[in-house]
Design a protein around this motif. Structure first.
Motif, PDB file in Angstrom:
ATOM      1  N   LEU A 323      51.199  38.290  33.590  1.00 41.61           N
ATOM      2  CA  LEU A 323      50.492  39.576  33.172  1.00 41.61           C
ATOM      3  C   LEU A 323      50.250  40.467  34.306  1.00 41.61           C
ATOM      4  O   LEU A 323      50.036  41.682  33.985  1.00 41.61           O
ATOM      5  N   GLY A 324      50.709  40.172  35.561  1.00 38.49           N
ATOM      6  CA  GLY A 324      50.852  41.272  36.330  1.00 38.49           C
ATOM      7  C   GLY A 324      50.259  40.538  38.039  1.00 38.49           C
ATOM      8  O   GLY A 324      50.247  39.352  38.050  1.00 38.49           O
ATOM      9  N   LEU A 325      50.106  41.235  38.702  1.00 38.00           N
ATOM     10  CA  LEU A 325      49.649  40.941  40.146  1.00 38.00           C
ATOM     11  C   LEU A 325      47.991  41.053  40.489  1.00 38.00           C
ATOM     12  O   LEU A 325      47.464  42.199  40.164  1.00 38.00           O
ATOM     13  N   LEU A 326      47.551  40.171  41.368  1.00 35.31           N
ATOM     14  CA  LEU A 326      46.118  40.338  41.658  1.00 35.31           C
ATOM     15  C   LEU A 326      46.050  39.923  43.122  1.00 35.31           C
ATOM     16  O   LEU A 326      46.484  38.808  43.487  1.00 35.31           O
ATOM     17  N   ALA A 327      46.072  40.899  43.806  1.00 38.66           N
ATOM     18  CA  ALA A 327      46.429  40.951  45.538  1.00 38.66           C
ATOM     19  C   ALA A 327      47.643  40.590  45.645  1.00 38.66           C
ATOM     20  O   ALA A 327      48.679  40.995  45.310  1.00 38.66           O
ATOM     21  N   THR A 328      48.049  39.278  46.234  1.00 40.73           N
ATOM     22  CA  THR A 328      49.359  38.672  46.238  1.00 40.73           C
ATOM     23  C   THR A 328      49.845  37.737  45.256  1.00 40.73           C
ATOM     24  O   THR A 328      50.825  36.958  45.471  1.00 40.73           O
ATOM     25  N   ILE A 416      35.195  34.092  39.160  1.00 39.60           N
ATOM     26  CA  ILE A 416      35.163  32.947  39.992  1.00 39.60           C
ATOM     27  C   ILE A 416      36.626  32.821  40.526  1.00 39.60           C
ATOM     28  O   ILE A 416      36.879  32.527  41.693  1.00 39.60           O
ATOM     29  N   SER A 417      37.615  32.735  39.506  1.00 36.16           N
ATOM     30  CA  SER A 417      39.222  32.373  40.013  1.00 36.16           C
ATOM     31  C   SER A 417      39.696  33.520  40.577  1.00 36.16           C
ATOM     32  O   SER A 417      40.478  33.261  41.592  1.00 36.16           O
ATOM     33  N   VAL A 418      39.046  34.640  40.444  1.00 38.35           N
ATOM     34  CA  VAL A 418      39.631  35.964  41.116  1.00 38.35           C
ATOM     35  C   VAL A 418      39.340  35.774  42.528  1.00 38.35           C
ATOM     36  O   VAL A 418      40.077  36.172  43.479  1.00 38.35           O
ATOM     37  N   GLN A 419      37.790  35.437  42.739  1.00 34.40           N
ATOM     38  CA  GLN A 419      37.610  35.417  44.225  1.00 34.40           C
ATOM     39  C   GLN A 419      38.284  34.322  44.868  1.00 34.40           C
ATOM     40  O   GLN A 419      38.385  34.393  46.085  1.00 34.40           O
ATOM     41  N   ALA A 420      38.554  33.147  44.066  1.00 37.62           N
ATOM     42  CA  ALA A 420      39.030  32.019  44.961  1.00 37.62           C
ATOM     43  C   ALA A 420      40.787  32.427  45.077  1.00 37.62           C
ATOM     44  O   ALA A 420      41.213  32.162  46.129  1.00 37.62           O
ATOM     45  N   ILE A 455      41.092  39.267  32.719  1.00 39.38           N
ATOM     46  CA  ILE A 455      41.700  39.338  33.904  1.00 39.38           C
ATOM     47  C   ILE A 455      42.359  40.864  34.134  1.00 39.38           C
ATOM     48  O   ILE A 455      42.337  41.334  35.314  1.00 39.38           O
ATOM     49  N   GLN A 456      42.742  41.841  33.046  1.00 43.55           N
ATOM     50  CA  GLN A 456      43.009  43.051  33.198  1.00 43.55           C
ATOM     51  C   GLN A 456      42.523  43.978  34.305  1.00 43.55           C
ATOM     52  O   GLN A 456      43.345  44.613  35.007  1.00 43.55           O
ATOM     53  N   PRO A 457      41.048  44.007  34.223  1.00 42.46           N
ATOM     54  CA  PRO A 457      40.409  45.065  35.417  1.00 42.46           C
ATOM     55  C   PRO A 457      40.774  44.632  36.751  1.00 42.46           C
ATOM     56  O   PRO A 457      40.703  45.470  37.645  1.00 42.46           O
ATOM     57  N   TYR A 458      41.090  43.490  36.846  1.00 42.78           N
ATOM     58  CA  TYR A 458      41.514  42.916  38.187  1.00 42.78           C
ATOM     59  C   TYR A 458      42.824  43.207  38.858  1.00 42.78           C
ATOM     60  O   TYR A 458      43.221  43.153  39.981  1.00 42.78           O
ATOM     61  N   LEU A 459      43.771  43.496  37.844  1.00 43.96           N
ATOM     62  CA  LEU A 459      45.322  43.786  38.250  1.00 43.96           C
ATOM     63  C   LEU A 459      45.668  44.781  38.821  1.00 43.96           C
ATOM     64  O   LEU A 459      44.843  46.023  38.429  1.00 43.96           O
ATOM     65  N   LEU A 460      46.626  44.698  39.746  1.00 45.58           N
ATOM     66  CA  LEU A 460      47.014  45.952  40.406  1.00 45.58           C
ATOM     67  C   LEU A 460      47.837  46.842  39.329  1.00 45.58           C
ATOM     68  O   LEU A 460      48.645  46.427  38.377  1.00 45.58           O
ATOM     69  N   ALA A 461      47.576  47.980  39.404  1.00 46.26           N
ATOM     70  CA  ALA A 461      48.202  48.942  38.445  1.00 46.26           C
ATOM     71  C   ALA A 461      49.734  49.001  38.689  1.00 46.26           C
ATOM     72  O   ALA A 461      50.335  48.812  39.834  1.00 46.26           O
ATOM     73  N   SER A 462      50.638  48.765  37.489  1.00 46.78           N
ATOM     74  CA  SER A 462      52.162  48.854  37.918  1.00 46.78           C
ATOM     75  C   SER A 462      52.633  50.138  37.969  1.00 46.78           C
ATOM     76  O   SER A 462      52.306  51.031  37.854  1.00 46.78           O
TER      77      SER A 462
END
Length: 462
Positions: A323-328, A416-420, A455-462
């Motif tokens: 789906l994309g990238l969240l941080a690393t 919670i999963s995003v923070q983890a 999850i979409q709002p947390y993903l880095l813009a492509s």
């Protein structure tokens, strides 16, 4: 006048009723529910001249209106083949058929590829259909997903769709069980692991249903990496075997394989193309590639045509869908992982450490491989849904030492999963439920789509 009664207003039931009505048969549909959507559907069928009775459960009393004319009953795959009412109907001399059996009777002049297995069959179905159609061969797909087989039969017999060269059909154990004469030109068996045991009761019974399809197939293609299927190495007939590893010796009966450098080989041809033409991660997808390649070769394609099809395959939603990238971290939607084995395969395919979202409606099965993967690769596990408590006990007693959280639903679990993921500097965030979705969703697609939105709002813009 002989009547056939179709049980259920699902996709398969509607397709079966419309197909038989078009063939000039007298047909009625019974449905136990009576909600607004059922009334709308019933109204549409009634306008076509098909009788529909709502609020009729699968009981002998529901068939009383046709007691003097009932000749057959047709059921979709959701109804157990050994349902007491169906057993009673058979004893009374009434023929009981599956929707897929109707479609086979209407379409058996067209060659079929029948694809079955606990996991991977949807991917192989889409992949093979794509490869063939990319090469100019008309090869629509259907069956256990997408368009029902009966609906395909209706479109072809009414000439709304031109006659295809091949039909690529995904077949579940439920469908095979209800179609004892179904005999595809090519049968593919992806794997067998414990699943649907609440219906089939034992792995042996579950496997024997799938084996029946392969025994009736003109050519059987097997995944030689699957431990259960390897016991069929002496399978009667001209079976082909694939493996994601090179044969250990000339006596090893592998026909298609991938060598240590990643090149796909066929015993009769030699090197064909590199496996990385398919941009999907994991050993299981290499097995899917080989199964589709073996069938395509036997249908008549050359290696170059197959490689082009593999390279242009876009992948499937909800099956290790990136789906994309969240941080690393790479974020994956693997909502189709509805059992322990499928979830284990997904975990093996991606980079760790992994934050895992799991939960839903528990299925029977051996969780050993999944638990081992969690201990090896997961830095945090977030559980949700009806099975969260049972999974929590299972994971804690397995010796897992990472973070473990328990939530009510995905709305609570995703933040919670995003923070983890951030806290652990994880390489991957994976929705891999290891459970059915029916505690909170209508199907695994709805679950995966909900995760995608959350999850979409947390993903880095492509």
């Amino acid at each position: 006048m002989a009547f056939t009664v179709v049980v259920g207003l699902g996709k398969s039931g509607i397709g079966a009723a419309r197909l038989m009505h078009n063939q000039g048969q007298s047909v009625a549909v019974i449905e136990q529910e009576d909600g607004p959507e059922h009334r709308l559907c019933a109204n549409q069928l009634q306008k076509q001249g098909i009788q529909v009775e709502l609020g009729c459960p699968l009981e002998i009393s529901s068939f009383v209106p046709w007691r003097n004319s009932l000749s057959a009953v047709v059921v979709g795959p959701g109804i157990p083949w050994d349902h007491p009412t169906l057993t009673a109907l058979r004893r009374g001399g009434i023929q009981v058929r599956g929707e897929i059996d109707l479609a086979w009777s209407a379409l058996n002049t067209i060659p079929w590829v029948g694809i079955t297995g606990t996991n991977g069959k949807t991917t192989v179905t889409h992949l093979l259909s794509h490869i063939l159609q990319r090469a100019g061969i008309k090869a629509p797909m259907g069956g256990n997903m997408g368009v029902s087989a009966a609906e395909i039969a209706l479109e072809i017999t009414t000439e709304r769709k031109s006659k295809p060269d091949w039909l690529i059909m995904e077949l579940s154990s439920y469908q095979i069980e209800s179609a004892p004469t179904l005999a595809p030109q090519i049968g593919i068996w992806t794997n067998l692991t414990p699943d649907h045991l609440e219906r089939h009761r034992t792995l042996e019974a579950y496997g024997s249903i799938k084996r029946g399809l392969l025994e009736r197939s003109g050519l059987a293609i097997f995944n030689g990496d699957d431990p259960y299927l390897r016991s069929y190495r002496k399978f009667p007939g001209s079976g082909l075997w694939i493996s994601s590893e090179e044969p250990h010796s000339e006596l090893d009966p592998v026909d298609f394989w991938i060598d240590a450098e990643g090149t796909v080989h066929m015993r009769d041809i030699g090197a064909m193309f590199t496996a990385d033409v398919l941009a999907m991660p994991g050993v299981h997808n290499r097995q899917n590639l080989l199964l589709a390649t073996a069938a395509a070769i036997k249908i008549g394609l050359n290696p170059a045509e197959i490689a082009l099809g593999l390279k242009s395959f876009p992948g499937l939603p909800h099956r290790l869908e990136q789906l994309g990238l969240l941080a690393t971290a790479s974020v994956f939607n693997d909502s189709k992982a509805t059992n322990y084995d499928a979830a284990s395969v997904g975990l093996k395919a991606i980079s760790g450490p992994v934050v895992v979202l799991a939960g839903g409606q528990i299925k029977r099965g051996d969780a050993g491989c999944w638990l081992a993967q969690l201990k090896s690769k997961a830095c945090s596990v977030i559980l949700y849904g009806a099975g969260a408590g049972e999974l929590e006990v299972l994971i804690r007693y397995s010796g897992y030492i990472g973070d473990l959280h328990r939530c009510s639903d995905l709305n609570e679990a995703v933040p919670i999963s995003v923070q983890a993921t951030i806290n652990h500097n994880a390489a991957s965030l994976l929705l891999s439920p290891a459970c059915a979705s029916l505690d909170q969703y209508k199907d695994f697609e709805a679950r995966g789509n909900h995760f995608r939105r959350l999850i979409q709002p947390y993903l880095l813009a492509s």
